[in-house]
Write an enzyme that holds these catalytic residues in place. Structure first.
Site, PDB file in Angstrom:
ATOM      1  N   LYS A 270     -35.565 -34.632  11.349  1.00 46.28           N
ATOM      2  CA  LYS A 270     -36.850 -34.562  10.655  1.00 46.28           C
ATOM      3  C   LYS A 270     -36.584 -34.159   9.216  1.00 46.28           C
ATOM      4  O   LYS A 270     -36.365 -32.997   8.915  1.00 46.28           O
ATOM      5  CB  LYS A 270     -37.763 -33.543  11.342  1.00 46.28           C
ATOM      6  CG  LYS A 270     -39.278 -33.833  11.165  1.00 46.28           C
ATOM      7  CD  LYS A 270     -39.775 -33.802   9.734  1.00 46.28           C
ATOM      8  CE  LYS A 270     -39.949 -32.375   9.234  1.00 46.28           C
ATOM      9  NZ  LYS A 270     -40.568 -32.365   7.857  1.00 46.28           N
TER      10      LYS A 270
ATOM     11  N   GLU B 215     -30.356 -21.519   8.724  1.00 40.62           N
ATOM     12  CA  GLU B 215     -29.873 -21.190   7.383  1.00 40.62           C
ATOM     13  C   GLU B 215     -31.121 -20.983   6.541  1.00 40.62           C
ATOM     14  O   GLU B 215     -31.822 -21.934   6.220  1.00 40.62           O
ATOM     15  CB  GLU B 215     -28.981 -22.308   6.847  1.00 40.62           C
ATOM     16  CG  GLU B 215     -28.126 -21.858   5.673  1.00 40.62           C
ATOM     17  CD  GLU B 215     -28.845 -22.006   4.355  1.00 40.62           C
ATOM     18  OE1 GLU B 215     -29.510 -21.029   3.932  1.00 40.62           O
ATOM     19  OE2 GLU B 215     -28.756 -23.075   3.752  1.00 40.62           O
TER      20      GLU B 215
ATOM     21  N   CYS C 174     -29.898 -22.684  -1.906  1.00 40.12           N
ATOM     22  CA  CYS C 174     -29.970 -21.492  -1.060  1.00 40.12           C
ATOM     23  C   CYS C 174     -28.928 -20.456  -1.423  1.00 40.12           C
ATOM     24  O   CYS C 174     -29.157 -19.250  -1.276  1.00 40.12           O
ATOM     25  CB  CYS C 174     -29.838 -21.882   0.411  1.00 40.12           C
ATOM     26  SG  CYS C 174     -28.347 -22.818   0.780  1.00 40.12           S
TER      27      CYS C 174
ATOM     28  N   GLU D  19     -36.261 -14.600  -2.983  1.00 43.10           N
ATOM     29  CA  GLU D  19     -35.672 -15.875  -3.397  1.00 43.10           C
ATOM     30  C   GLU D  19     -36.692 -16.660  -4.218  1.00 43.10           C
ATOM     31  O   GLU D  19     -37.718 -17.095  -3.698  1.00 43.10           O
ATOM     32  CB  GLU D  19     -35.232 -16.676  -2.172  1.00 43.10           C
ATOM     33  CG  GLU D  19     -34.463 -17.931  -2.520  1.00 43.10           C
ATOM     34  CD  GLU D  19     -33.964 -18.658  -1.282  1.00 43.10           C
ATOM     35  OE1 GLU D  19     -32.816 -19.125  -1.299  1.00 43.10           O
ATOM     36  OE2 GLU D  19     -34.725 -18.751  -0.304  1.00 43.10           O
TER      37      GLU D  19
END
Length: 485
Positions: free
Chosen positions: A176, A251, A285, A384
């Site tokens: 996906k 992750e 990331c 983040e």
């Protein structure tokens, strides 16, 4: 181009194109214009894809010998290299990243399939010494059907990073892709078919996360889930996996620190410190988003970085600038919100707003920014941002540097810049992160380097031989022997 003229891309299920009753516009981040439409899959298409993967696994793929799986993975790698330019063009169109970075993504994607084709030859069980009348050994077996839910920042690389070990190990997959960047995933499926991968081994169901992604994560026919994305969505995926009792690899991002000691090599460090936060506009990331610098070299280093930040070329990815746009208006608004708050609490050394200039008026651009004097009390220090924002914090001792580095809930990567081997080793042991780079910083590192987060950065390991083992389960066989009849 009118809405009816946009290219349309269907889902790929059991090797066939499957259209849906609705479509999702794919937007070019450089100008906010639609460039294609992809199928809006839901639970119906997801169920069909899982069933197709199950059928292929039970009838074909689980019985395909490892040398043949390796051969097919190499053929996929070859196909990716043959279509490198088309993949790069689509990746830039989808994500806005500079075309040179997109070409690297295509190269790395091919390398994943090549690496796992070779690594499969080293995958095996072990014999266990127990007692003279018992032979015990382990087998490594595929899970069966794996779900892969990937983000929009590195769709081609991350698709290959998770699919290549899963397929090589003997699993069938349902992918996906993110609704913001699905085009290279669909081309990857077409190239896998060209490479003679059996129909049903790789199925692609584009769609929204709350529709296709949620249905895939919760499907009872899934044996294993790989998810890369935000912590918030990762919690939902893990909850779905808990209800069906399947393992997950998560992750979930990071707030990676770069620790600069007084004896750092400026010529080597400065360019990489800039790249670590501006590559793909900081939408990475493991971006080096926090700069922890010894107070004695703080002013000199910040001035050198500011000079480079101010000189960066910003523009459409197709023009191959130093930095392209963010993925969407939503993401730009999020980053600008952090910058507005940061401007109240810290010093904006360079950047801090939206760049001006021809070709950038309609796109989702943000200036590369340095915020100096960011303390652990600031949101920008802990959260983040996922944009080109470098947060600078001075320190006086190594103990203080470790405390600052460990202040966030993340633990994905870290960089250490020093010529003192003893200090580097001491820091590397104390930082609770999955990867530590010394006098170097390569986001996630090479294909061969295991990659996984500590703490809230995730669960499990990707890449390297560890990444291959993640897609197998261990079966123990113990046979009692005796004298022949």
């Amino acid at each position: 181009m009118s809405e009816t003229e946009l290219p349309r891309h269907a889902a790929v299920i059991a090797g066939k194109s499957v259209a849906t009753g609705d479509w999702i516009d794919v937007i070019d981040p450089s100008n906010a214009r639609p460039v294609a439409r992809v199928a809006r899959c839901g639970s119906t298409e997801v169920h069909a894809a899982v069933e197709a993967a199950r059928h292929t696994h039970e009838t074909v793929w689980r019985f395909t010998e490892p040398p043949e799986r390796s051969r097919l993975c190499r053929r996929i790698a070859d196909a990716l290299r043959e279509e490198r330019e088309q993949l790069a063009r689509l990746e830039t169109l989808d994500t806005g990243k500079p075309i040179s970075q997109a070409r690297t993504d295509a190269d790395v994607a091919a390398r994943y399939f090549e690496f796992y084709a070779n690594a499969l030859e080293a995958l095996g069980g072990e014999t266990i010494q127990q007692r003279p009348d018992r032979l015990a050994f382990t087998l490594r077996e595929p899970y069966g059907v794996c779900a892969h839910i990937i983000p929009w920042n590195y769709p081609l690389q991350i698709a290959a990073r998770t699919l290549a070990p899963a397929i090589a190990a003997g699993n069938c997959c349902v992918l996906k892709p993110a609704e913001d960047a699905p085009l290279t995933s669909l081309l990857l499926a077409a190239l896998a078919e060209r490479a003679s991968l059996p129909a049903g081994v790789l199925n692609v169901v584009p769609g929204y996360g709350e529709e296709a992604g949620a249905a895939l994560a919760a499907h009872p026919g899934i044996d294993r889930i790989s998810f890369t994305g935000s912590r918030k969505v990762g919690e939902l995926v893990m909850g779905a996996a808990a209800r069906t009792i399947v393992p997950v690899t998560l992750e979930l991002g990071g707030k990676s620190a770069q620790l600069v000691l007084p004896d750092f090599d400026a010529e080597r460090a400065v360019p990489q410190l800039v790249d670590a936060i501006t590559e793909h506009a900081g939408q990475n990331c493991s971006a080096g988003s926090r700069l922890l610098v010894h107070r004695s070299v703080h002013d000199h280093l910040v001035a050198a970085l500011a000079e480079r930040f101010a000189a960066l070329r910003i523009g459409p990815g197709a023009d191959d600038p130093d930095m392209g746009p963010l993925i969407s208006a939503r993401q730009r608004a999020r980053v600008l919100g952090y910058l507005a708050e940061g401007a109240r609490d810290a010093e904006v050394v360079v950047g801090g707003g939206v760049p001006e200039g021809a070709g950038r008026a309609e796109g989702f651009y943000v200036e590369p920014t340095i915020l100096d004097g960011v303390t652990p009390q600031h949101r920008a220090f802990n959260e983040e941002i996922f944009g080109p924002v470098l947060c600078v914090t001075p320190f006086d001792t190594l103990d203080e540097a470790v405390v600052l580095a460990e202040h966030t809930t993340y633990g994905l990567a870290a960089g250490i810049w020093t010529s003192d081997v003893t200090a580097a080793h001491w820091l590397a042991q104390r930082l609770r992160v999955g990867q530590v780079f010394v006098n170097d910083y390569s986001a996630a590192g090479g294909v061969e380097l295991p990659f996984g987060g500590y703490r809230r950065s995730g669960i499990g390991v990707e890449k390297g031989l560890e990444g291959l083992r993640e897609y197998t389960r261990c079966k123990t066989v113990a046979m009692r022997s005796g004298p022949p009849a």
